[in-house]
Every structure is written in structure tokens, then in C-alpha cells.
Design an enzyme around this catalytic site. Structure first.
Site, PDB file in Angstrom:
ATOM      1  N   GLY A 234       0.811  -1.210   0.000  1.00 22.50           N
ATOM      2  CA  GLY A 234       0.000   0.000   0.000  1.00 22.50           C
ATOM      3  C   GLY A 234       0.839   1.253   0.000  1.00 22.50           C
ATOM      4  O   GLY A 234       2.069   1.199   0.022  1.00 22.50           O
ATOM      5  N   PHE A 236       1.684   4.609   2.007  1.00 25.92           N
ATOM      6  CA  PHE A 236       1.535   5.113   3.380  1.00 25.92           C
ATOM      7  C   PHE A 236       1.022   6.547   3.464  1.00 25.92           C
ATOM      8  O   PHE A 236       0.762   7.050   4.540  1.00 25.92           O
ATOM      9  CB  PHE A 236       2.784   4.891   4.230  1.00 25.92           C
ATOM     10  CG  PHE A 236       4.109   5.438   3.738  1.00 25.92           C
ATOM     11  CD1 PHE A 236       4.222   6.635   3.065  1.00 25.92           C
ATOM     12  CD2 PHE A 236       5.291   4.728   4.026  1.00 25.92           C
ATOM     13  CE1 PHE A 236       5.455   7.125   2.661  1.00 25.92           C
ATOM     14  CE2 PHE A 236       6.529   5.220   3.624  1.00 25.92           C
ATOM     15  CZ  PHE A 236       6.610   6.421   2.938  1.00 25.92           C
ATOM     16  N   HIS A 254      12.295  11.159   7.867  1.00 23.63           N
ATOM     17  CA  HIS A 254      13.373  12.078   7.448  1.00 23.63           C
ATOM     18  C   HIS A 254      13.473  12.209   5.923  1.00 23.63           C
ATOM     19  O   HIS A 254      14.137  13.099   5.431  1.00 23.63           O
ATOM     20  CB  HIS A 254      14.714  11.692   8.081  1.00 23.63           C
ATOM     21  CG  HIS A 254      15.383  10.500   7.470  1.00 23.63           C
ATOM     22  ND1 HIS A 254      16.729  10.266   7.568  1.00 23.63           N
ATOM     23  CD2 HIS A 254      14.877   9.462   6.749  1.00 23.63           C
ATOM     24  CE1 HIS A 254      17.041   9.151   6.937  1.00 23.63           C
ATOM     25  NE2 HIS A 254      15.935   8.642   6.439  1.00 23.63           N
TER      26      HIS A 254
HETATM   27  C1  LIG Z   1      14.717   5.131   3.768  1.00 24.85           C
HETATM   28  S1  LIG Z   1      13.751   3.722   3.481  1.00 24.85           S
HETATM   29  C2  LIG Z   1      13.635   3.024   5.118  1.00 24.85           C
HETATM   30  C3  LIG Z   1      13.350   1.560   5.086  1.00 24.85           C
HETATM   31  C4  LIG Z   1      13.330   0.880   6.470  1.00 24.85           C
HETATM   32  N1  LIG Z   1      12.273   1.415   7.313  1.00 24.85           N
HETATM   33  C5  LIG Z   1      14.675   0.997   7.148  1.00 24.85           C
HETATM   34  O1  LIG Z   1      14.779   1.667   8.173  1.00 24.85           O
HETATM   35  O2  LIG Z   1      15.647   0.418   6.616  1.00 24.85           O
HETATM   36  C6  LIG Z   1      12.118   4.339   3.204  1.00 24.85           C
HETATM   37  C7  LIG Z   1      11.140   3.268   2.747  1.00 24.85           C
HETATM   38  O3  LIG Z   1       9.877   3.894   2.475  1.00 24.85           O
HETATM   39  C8  LIG Z   1       9.259   3.160   1.436  1.00 24.85           C
HETATM   40  N2  LIG Z   1       8.250   4.005   0.783  1.00 24.85           N
HETATM   41  C9  LIG Z   1       8.454   5.135   0.039  1.00 24.85           C
HETATM   42  N3  LIG Z   1       7.286   5.639  -0.378  1.00 24.85           N
HETATM   43  C10 LIG Z   1       6.306   4.827   0.115  1.00 24.85           C
HETATM   44  C11 LIG Z   1       4.880   4.834   0.036  1.00 24.85           C
HETATM   45  N4  LIG Z   1       4.250   5.817  -0.637  1.00 24.85           N
HETATM   46  N5  LIG Z   1       4.192   3.863   0.680  1.00 24.85           N
HETATM   47  C12 LIG Z   1       4.836   2.873   1.368  1.00 24.85           C
HETATM   48  N6  LIG Z   1       6.207   2.809   1.481  1.00 24.85           N
HETATM   49  C13 LIG Z   1       6.919   3.772   0.858  1.00 24.85           C
HETATM   50  C14 LIG Z   1      10.414   2.854   0.503  1.00 24.85           C
HETATM   51  O4  LIG Z   1      10.116   1.760  -0.356  1.00 24.85           O
HETATM   52  C15 LIG Z   1      11.555   2.576   1.478  1.00 24.85           C
HETATM   53  O5  LIG Z   1      11.714   1.194   1.732  1.00 24.85           O
END
Ligand SMILES: C[S@@+](CC[C@H](N)C(=O)[O-])C[C@H]1O[C@@H](n2cnc3c(N)ncnc32)[C@H](O)[C@@H]1O
Length: 344
Positions: A234, A236, A254
Site C-alpha cells: 500500500g 503510506f 526524514h
Molecule cells: C529510507 S527507506 C527506510 C526503510 C526501512 N524502514 C529501514 O529503516 O531500513 C524508506 C522506505 O519507504 C518506502 N516508501 C516510500 N514511499 C512509500 C509509500 N508511498 N508507501 C509505502 N512505502 C513507501 C520505501 O520503499 C523505502 O523502503
């Protein structure tokens, strides 16, 4: 008019000039580091010291140039050259190896990738008009760009997952998770953190909530947590899964501006029951002039994501705007803290 901060002694002036000129060429360091990463010099030194000529032979590069790059890296504690011109591993060089559990190789390859350095090269544009340099250079916001560029997506997600692998044990051990219940990791990447929390807490079930392309690479197939997890696909910004006792947003907020972060928090808040808790795991910018990784990453965040690292009061305000109350900030052994919040 005299100013107490103005250097007057020749030595003070020389030190100030040297600092500024050295800093002006600071970009040479990640460029040199990237050469060492791409040629896997650390890997080639695992079985003992080697000269630049031997390393050049093994890696197929120009020996005199490699020697100059390694000599420069040795001034920063990455490799050490002995009097026979052989290069050795140092503690900082060991973390560049692939065959160690604390490897930062793929994370350093991400941070020195053109996605980062090209954007940082346009920092002045970002500061002048508040635009996100990455979007101008690469034609789309980062996560949209990754959807269209498989190799960059691999570089990004591997780099983040390996960083998570180093820090997730310390973060998971820093929080007293309930004995039973459901934990929902929102934007949890391939799920390394969720896997660690579930492995440490046999009474917990977990949901990895992510985008489809990331879920396809999930790391949850582990006997230690079999039958206690599921994935949910989904966006977020729109919605988060309901029914969680603990929600996690680790290294997510961040990446986003206050407006976008608020949308994410509102979606999570809507999914939370009054008993649920939210753990925001991010670096917290400390007050004062001392160096802190959060202050460093913060500058990268503005050119790449329109994101930011935040101070504790900024987190408190953002959470409050989404109907959440910051309860406490728990340090972890790494650079991030756990900000625990409940519904207001
Ligand atoms: C910087 S990463 C952090 C991943 C993980 N929480 C960690 O700490 O290693 C940000 C994550 O947000 C997810 N993401 C970005 N946009 C999103 C969206 N619209 N809905 C769900 N997840 C999303 C990305 O796929 C990515 O895995």
C-alpha cells in the site's frame, strides 16, 4: 574595530586558511573512497598487505593513480601504507569488506552514488529556492525515479537494507516490546528490522507494510519467525493497516517534508487504536555546535528528498499536528533514537 574571533597570529591565519582550502577540496574524499569501493581494495587486502602495483594488477586499474588515491585515503585512516609501500587494512577499511557482518560497503556505494553527489553539487539551488535538486536533475522525486530505474533501485534498497542490518539489533534491544500483540512496520523496507524484532520476541506477530516492488525482495523467510508475519502492500500517504499494537516508522519521516510527513502520520494515526503506540525511529538533531551525524545527513536530505532530520521539539510539534503525543525519546547505540508516541 577589533573582533576577538579574527585571527591575528601567523599560525592562526595559516591554520584557518588550511582548514578552508582543505574543506574546499573535501569532495575528493568520497570520490577516492568510491574508487576503493568499486575496485574492492579492502577485499583484496583481506589475506594480507599489498602494494598499489599488486592491487592494480588484481583490479585491472592504473597502478600509479591507484597508489596516489590510496595514499590520500591513508591520511583519513582508510588503509595504512608501510615503509615498503604495502597497504594494510585499518578498522575503517575493514567495514568496506563484503564478508563481514558490519559491512557498510553497499551503503557507502549508495552514499557516493551519482544520485547523491550530483544532487549535492546543486545544493546552492536548493538553498536559493527551496527546490529539491534531485528532482531537477533526475526528472522525478527519488522514489518515483527508483520505480523506473532498476539498477538505481537495487543500489538504494541494498544500501539502506545493509545500514539497517547494522543498526537493527541495537534498536530492537533498546525498546521493551510487549510479550504479545502485532507490530506493523510502515515503510519497513525488505523487513530486516521486523525480522529482528520478531525473532527476539516470540509472542509477537508482524506486518511489513511497503510498496509492491520492495515486498518482492522481502527478507522475512526465516524459520525463527515462521507463521508470525505477513506482508501488506500500500501507499503510506493514503492508509496504514489497522489492528497494530505497535507501529514503526523507521528512517521514513526524514525522507519527507513536514507536509508529507504529516500525511504519513495522519494515515498511521487513523489506523491506530487508543492503546496502540507509534515508534518513530530517526536521528534527532541535538542543539549546539558539536558535530552529529544528523546534521550531516540533514544537508543531504534537502537536496535528495525534500526531507530533513529534526530536533526533538520539531518531532513533538509534527506528532501533535497528527493527533499524537510524544511520550519519550529512547537512545539507541547507533545514530538514531526511538521516539515513542501515543494517540493524543
Ligand atoms: C529510507 S527507506 C527506510 C526503510 C526501512 N524502514 C529501514 O529503516 O531500513 C524508506 C522506505 O519507504 C518506502 N516508501 C516510500 N514511499 C512509500 C509509500 N508511498 N508507501 C509505502 N512505502 C513507501 C520505501 O520503499 C523505502 O523502503
Amino acid at each position: 574595530m577589533s573582533d576577538a574571533t579574527q585571527p591575528t597570529q601567523a599560525t592562526e591565519i595559516a591554520a584557518a586558511v588550511r582548514q578552508v582550502l582543505g574543506d574546499s577540496l573535501g569532495y575528493l574524499y568520497p570520490a577516492a573512497l568510491r574508487v576503493a569501493l568499486r575496485t574492492d581494495i579492502a577485499g583484496h587486502l583481506t589475506d594480507g598487505p599489498k602494494t598499489a602495483a599488486q592491487l592494480a594488477e588484481l583490479t585491472g586499474v592504473h597502478a600509479p593513480s591507484l597508489h596516489r588515491v590510496l595514499r590520500f585515503l591513508a591520511t583519513r585512516g582508510i588503509f595504512r601504507e608501510d615503509t615498503d609501500s604495502a597497504f594494510h587494512l585499518t578498522p575503517a577499511a575493514h567495514v568496506l569488506r563484503t564478508d563481514v557482518p558490519y559491512s557498510v560497503r553497499s551503503t557507502a556505494l549508495l552514499l557516493t552514488d551519482e544520485m547523491y553527489w550530483k544532487s549535492t553539487g546543486r545544493l546552492e539551488d536548493t538553498v536559493r529556492d527551496g527546490s529539491t535538486a534531485f528532482n531537477d536533475i533526475f526528472g522525478a522525486p527519488l522514489f518515483d525515479y527508483l520505480d523506473q530505474n532498476e539498477e538505481s533501485a537495487r543500489t538504494f534498497h541494498t544500501g539502506i537494507a545493509d545500514l539497517s542490518a547494522i543498526e537493527q539489533g541495537g534498536i530492537a534491544a533498546s525498546y521493551d516490546f510487549p510479550a504479545t500483540g502485532k507490530i506493523i512496520d510502515v515503510g519497513g523496507g525488505p523487513g530486516g528490522f521486523l525480522r529482528t524484532v520478531l525473532a527476539n520476541n516470540p509472542g509477537l506477530h508482524g506486518v511489513l507494510y511497503e510498496q509492491d516492488a520492495v515486498l518482492q525482495q522481502h527478507q522475512l523467510d526465516d524459520e525463527a519467525i515462521a507463521g508470525r508475519w505477513e506482508t501488506a502492500e500500500g501507499n503510506f500517504f493514503d492508509v496504514a493497516p489497522t489492528g497494530g499494537d505497535i507501529y514503526v516508522l523507521k528512517r521514513v519521516l526524514h525522507d519527507w517534508s513536514d507536509d508529507d510527513s504529516l500525511r504519513i502520520l495522519q494515515a498511521v494515526r487513523k489506523a491506530m487504536s487508543d492503546q496502540a503506540r507509534l515508534l518513530v525511529v530517526d536521528a534527532v538533531v541535538p542543539p549546539g555546535n558539536d558535530p552529529h551525524p544528523a546534521k550531516l545527513y540533514d544537508v543531504a536530505m534537502m537536496t535528495i528528498f525534500d526531507g530533513k532530520e529534526r530536533t526533538e521539539p520539531e518531532f513533538k510539534e509534527l506528532l501533535a499536528a497528527a493527533g499524537l503525543r510524544l511520550v519519550r525519546v529512547i537512545p539507541t547505540p547507533g545514530t538514531v533514537s526511538i521516539l515513542e508516541a501515543v494517540t493524543a
